[in-house]
Design a protein around this motif. Structure first.
Motif: not given
Length: 182
Positions: A90-93, A105-106, A132-147, A162-168
């Motif tokens: 996760n490059l964002f780390l 992470v999706a 993107i890293d293989k079967n994962r998409i790392f996401i960094k939201y600017a505000v939040s997942a809800g917005k 098919i994708a399913t997202i989990r928080n860090w």
């Protein structure tokens, strides 16, 4: 025996596809899975089986959920190495003072090449960012997942998968739980 982590998409969210985790656990035990363990109500299920193929495990779980609960629930099955890769790749780390509450992470149903990022049309979801890293998409939201528009439906539509997202926090907790199976 192999322990798999099944990530169920879209259960117990906003009153849709409701199912109790203890009922799900019993259902999966009844078809031969052992060490069935769930984490929170949104569909993180560890199962142990002789089946090594993640796709076969996911299909069996999806099929049984439909029979037992009547829900057509997409399932992405991952393993411990996928979760370890989340921590390592996760490059964002690497960013100073990154807010981990905005990291997600999706997990997607197929391996992606890095050039598929163009298919996501990120200009439509700026200032959110992805890697993107293989079967994962790392996401960094600017505000939040809800917005954001950058949700699982957006990813699935743009990438036709098919994708399913989990928080860090959940990703880290699932890795800790995986380690308890060893």
């Amino acid at each position: 025996m192999t322990t798999h982590l099944a990530l169920l998409r879209g259960i117990n969210v906003s009153g849709h596809n409701m199912m109790k985790m203890d009922a799900l656990q019993k259902t999966l035990e009844n078809i031969g899975f052992t060490n069935v363990t769930t984490y929170i109500q949104t569909g993180n299920v560890f199962v142990t089986t002789e089946e090594e193929n993640p796709a076969a495990v996911g299909f069996k779980i999806k099929q049984e959920i439909f029979k037992a609960f009547g829900h057509d629930v997409p399932v992405v099955v991952i393993n411990k190495a996928d979760l370890v890769s989340c921590l390592n790749n996760n490059l964002f780390l690497k960013e100073k003072e990154v807010d981990t509450k905005k990291l997600y992470v999706a997990f997607v149903s197929m391996e992606l090449h890095k050039d598929r990022i163009h298919d996501l049309k990120m200009s439509a979801v700026k200032p959110d960012e992805v890697h993107i890293d293989k079967n994962r998409i790392f996401i960094k939201y600017a505000v939040s997942a809800g917005k954001t528009r950058l949700d699982q439906k957006y990813i699935e539509k743009r990438l036709n998968l098919i994708a399913t997202i989990r928080n860090w926090n959940t990703v880290n907790q699932l890795l800790k739980m995986y380690e308890e199976f060893e």
